[in-house]
Scaffold this active site. Sequence first.
Site, mmCIF file in Angstrom:
data_model
loop_
_atom_site.group_PDB
_atom_site.id
_atom_site.type_symbol
_atom_site.label_atom_id
_atom_site.label_comp_id
_atom_site.label_asym_id
_atom_site.label_seq_id
_atom_site.Cartn_x
_atom_site.Cartn_y
_atom_site.Cartn_z
ATOM 1 N N LYS A 1 93.939 40.251 144.464
ATOM 2 C CA LYS A 1 93.645 41.637 144.108
ATOM 3 C C LYS A 1 93.013 41.699 142.722
ATOM 4 O O LYS A 1 92.992 40.718 141.974
ATOM 5 C CB LYS A 1 94.937 42.455 144.131
ATOM 6 C CG LYS A 1 95.963 42.022 143.090
ATOM 7 C CD LYS A 1 97.225 42.854 143.171
ATOM 8 C CE LYS A 1 98.222 42.416 142.103
ATOM 9 N NZ LYS A 1 99.452 43.240 142.128
ATOM 10 N N TYR B 1 86.446 48.793 110.650
ATOM 11 C CA TYR B 1 86.865 50.180 110.460
ATOM 12 C C TYR B 1 88.224 50.276 109.769
ATOM 13 O O TYR B 1 89.162 49.562 110.110
ATOM 14 C CB TYR B 1 86.955 50.889 111.805
ATOM 15 C CG TYR B 1 85.633 51.113 112.497
ATOM 16 C CD1 TYR B 1 84.592 51.784 111.868
ATOM 17 C CD2 TYR B 1 85.432 50.656 113.796
ATOM 18 C CE1 TYR B 1 83.392 51.992 112.502
ATOM 19 C CE2 TYR B 1 84.234 50.873 114.452
ATOM 20 C CZ TYR B 1 83.209 51.536 113.800
ATOM 21 O OH TYR B 1 82.032 51.737 114.446
#
Length: 381
Positions: A39, A271
Amino acid sequence: MNLPVGAPGAAVVDLDAITANVRALHERSATAELMAVVKADGYGHGLLPAARAAQAGGATWLGTAQQPEAVALRDAGVAGRIFTWLHVPGNDFGAALTRDIDVGASAPWALDDIVTAARATGRTARVHLKADTGLGRNGAYGQDFLDLVAAARLHEAEGAVRVVGVWSHFAYADEPDHPTVRRQREVFEEAVRAVEAAGCELEVRHLANSAATLTNASVHYDLVRPGIAVYGLTPVPQLGGPEAYGLTPAMTVVARLSLVKRVPAGQGVSYGHAYLTPRETVLGLVPLGYADGIPRNATNVGPVSVQGVPNVVAGRVCMDQFVVDLGPDSTAREGDEVVLFGADPEGPSAQGWADATGTISYEIVTRIGPRVPRVYVGGHA
């Protein structure tokens, strides 16, 4: 590594490792068949390559949570038994039945929709009834499961369905001594007895995920369903790393430095200046970021290796990039490789990233995004 020309980085997937991992898992569950769970695009490794590599290792079943992946496997020519189980109302069960795909049913609506599709296609649906044995997630609970069994038996008499499996999922398989493990096994066996007493002739009873496949032979039954272990990562890191179970991580994520520059002491990096250089140093820019699956909370903790030297992310992880403080004596150059994680037991690992960011290795590998090309080695990609 031979990365694609011009690519900021790549996820290199060793298909031979997947094949070998499945063989190792099958050795531990020799009395049971093995379903390789592929999956989520093969846990980020690639649906079709992972499926084929798993089958080469002896997987006789493949499992996908969502039906489109099961359909894609069959449409690509993948043979063998395929099982899919996570559905919503309106799901096109006919697409599964006409492709000889087994389906799971956890609620009456799903069984009703499966029967409708069986009548429309003229196919008998192979159904696995899911019992909620204590996870409190998917599956029918208590009396609801018995009602689901009764309804399925009526539809068996019609010929619309055949109940071929009963299954469930552990809550604490990664803690083998947890009391819920024994209790869930007992509830599961009660559910199996109820289905058999109703007259269903089961082919498979399956409960064991990766952790239970590796640590609890008493719940292997007819079929085991390893997922993360197929890709060489341990589901029980507190008990042992991949090597303890004969597993090899199949994915190595590598990037190239896109910029190298010298900066003074006290320079804020990225940042918010969450990192300040403690001395004059050399910074390296890695052009992968949270849009590529690099956890943003890896700020100042994400482990990497540059020129074989351990390092960590310096400053905040950005959407497309992060920075590494290479040290004042670094000889790194643009284009040099940065290993984020891989199979080298001495290098950074997916588990290391998980530990650093407070998650599990499953999330680390599945979140690597589509901008990061997959490069396959070994096997028959």
